[in-house]
Design a protein around this motif. Sequence first.
Motif, PDB file in Angstrom:
ATOM      1  N   GLY A  10       0.792  -1.224   0.000  1.00 51.43           N
ATOM      2  CA  GLY A  10       0.000   0.000   0.000  1.00 51.43           C
ATOM      3  C   GLY A  10       0.819   1.267   0.000  1.00 51.43           C
ATOM      4  N   LEU A  11       2.128   1.144   0.188  1.00 55.52           N
ATOM      5  CA  LEU A  11       3.006   2.309   0.221  1.00 55.52           C
ATOM      6  C   LEU A  11       3.149   2.957  -1.157  1.00 55.52           C
ATOM      7  CD1 LEU A  11       4.823   4.026   2.055  1.00 55.52           C
ATOM      8  CD2 LEU A  11       6.701   2.455   1.530  1.00 55.52           C
ATOM      9  N   HIS A  14       2.175   6.580  -1.925  1.00 56.08           N
ATOM     10  CA  HIS A  14       1.937   7.282  -0.660  1.00 56.08           C
ATOM     11  C   HIS A  14       3.256   7.420   0.096  1.00 56.08           C
ATOM     12  CE1 HIS A  14      -2.348   6.828  -1.339  1.00 56.08           C
ATOM     13  NE2 HIS A  14      -2.154   5.536  -1.558  1.00 56.08           N
ATOM     14  N   CYS A  17       1.915   4.000   4.896  1.00 53.58           N
ATOM     15  CA  CYS A  17       0.747   3.131   4.862  1.00 53.58           C
ATOM     16  C   CYS A  17       0.767   2.271   6.124  1.00 53.58           C
ATOM     17  CB  CYS A  17       0.749   2.246   3.620  1.00 53.58           C
ATOM     18  SG  CYS A  17      -0.699   1.154   3.526  1.00 53.58           S
ATOM     19  N   THR A  24      -6.544  -0.465   6.262  1.00 51.45           N
ATOM     20  CA  THR A  24      -5.374   0.342   5.931  1.00 51.45           C
ATOM     21  C   THR A  24      -5.664   1.831   6.104  1.00 51.45           C
ATOM     22  OG1 THR A  24      -5.925   0.406   3.585  1.00 51.45           O
ATOM     23  CG2 THR A  24      -4.426  -1.335   4.295  1.00 51.45           C
ATOM     24  N   VAL A  26      -3.636   5.459   4.914  1.00 50.76           N
ATOM     25  CA  VAL A  26      -2.522   6.003   4.137  1.00 50.76           C
ATOM     26  C   VAL A  26      -2.463   7.520   4.301  1.00 50.76           C
ATOM     27  CG1 VAL A  26      -2.530   4.150   2.418  1.00 50.76           C
ATOM     28  CG2 VAL A  26      -3.861   6.224   2.014  1.00 50.76           C
TER      29      VAL A  26
END
Length: 136
Positions: A10-11, A14, A17, A24, A26
């Motif tokens: 998920g980083l 962004h 995360c 999650t 972010v």
Amino acid sequence: MTDLQIAKSGLTGHTVCLCKGGKTIVSDKRGISPIMDFIAEGVDLRGYAVADLVVGKAVAMLFARCGISAVFAKTLSYGGKAVLENYEIPFGYETLTEKIINRAGNDICPMEKAVASTEDLEEAYALLKEKISRTE
């Protein structure tokens, strides 16, 4: 997938995360701002795994204060690594560096300077809040 694996995936796109049990969070803010904002908003981060672009001593101390369960950093400083080890927070990283540099690239990050002389999590948080209030 583990929470940390989900946070790492998920980083992308962004700056930070966080993941816990499939939920999650972010942020695209830079530096320590995301975590300071979550703390100010009363977000309970205990047990979350976090993936962050840059982890120095300042944000590592915030992670420990919040009860973060695991950390992945694209770039991790030796100071951040020492904090994570001290609080037995599992971590991984891509790059390990001596220090975190400010955005201008000509000095040590001001947040790192703010916590350089403390190992106390509450004192670090107070010093960071004070530093941010003086720079706004």
